[in-house]
Design an enzyme around this catalytic site. Sequence first.
Site, mmCIF file in Angstrom:
data_model
loop_
_atom_site.group_PDB
_atom_site.id
_atom_site.type_symbol
_atom_site.label_atom_id
_atom_site.label_comp_id
_atom_site.label_asym_id
_atom_site.label_seq_id
_atom_site.Cartn_x
_atom_site.Cartn_y
_atom_site.Cartn_z
ATOM 1 N N LEU A 37 0.859 -1.181 0.000
ATOM 2 C CA LEU A 37 0.000 0.000 0.000
ATOM 3 C C LEU A 37 0.897 1.233 0.000
ATOM 4 O O LEU A 37 1.885 1.280 0.734
ATOM 5 C CB LEU A 37 -0.894 0.025 1.242
ATOM 6 N N ASP A 38 0.555 2.232 -0.809
ATOM 7 C CA ASP A 38 1.324 3.479 -0.810
ATOM 8 C C ASP A 38 1.299 4.113 0.577
ATOM 9 O O ASP A 38 0.332 3.938 1.329
ATOM 10 C CB ASP A 38 0.746 4.467 -1.820
#
Length: 293
Positions: A37-38
């Site tokens: 996930l960013d």
Amino acid sequence: MFGFLNLNKPPDWTSHDCVAKVRKILKTKRVGHGGTLDPMATGVLPIAVGAATRLLAYLPENKAYRAKIQLGLSTDTDDITGKAIATCPWPDLTLEAVKPHLAEFIGNIAQIPPMYSAIHKDGRRLYELARKGEIIAVEPRQVKIDQITVLDWLEGEFPQIELDIHCGSGTYIRSLARDLGKVLAVGGTLASLTRTESCGFQLADSINLEALMVNSEGLISPRIALAHLDWISFTPERVIDWFHGRKINLTDTNVIIGSLVAVESLEAQFLGIGEIVVAEDEYYLQPKIVIQQ
């Protein structure tokens, strides 16, 4: 330790930061995650502990996100944390004008990943090249988006649309934001992102790092995480053969060649994953992952 965590990733943490924190809390080195996930994103980050790290590839692939897309703004990272490279205020843009274009992104589509991503190109990650100002052509990749539902619309100079997105693995929501802005000819960037589902885990059932620090017991068992697979129980004699890597003859012929089956003992001890194969008109379960706890 052996099992999974359904972690709610906090904002401004990398996925690796979360893995490092879980290692510290659980006092074990063998920890991995089921999909990056960013840093700006929040939501479901599947975590595997112990030998369960070998099972990450066998979890369900579908994912779901709640995304806010800022229209009229383009950034170098395709999200709100990046540098603005173009603006196009459009206060007259309406939801009715946007909705028809959403259908263009449903199904199997070719998607160009963001330049700021962890994808490798000639042995280097794209974000490493981007940070050095080396912008190169990125090949499109086939991804699948199953469903896009509008949750909200905010009018203004830079309108914002909130979407519920169900998609397959490898889909970049930042790319979707950028490409939606392109087809509207106003530009677009991702304003916020929450992953609501990943690897079969739901946001509503997730825990945060603070809760894990208070209570580090209760890992999710493979029985729950691999519920999408068929299961079979082995007698003690077959367990011995399984641990030796021998394929197990199956009496049930109502099976699909190539399908995966999760294996446990009669005492419900998880033993691994096998693949159904056929040899000389006999059906067997060939060990792929053998877990000895």
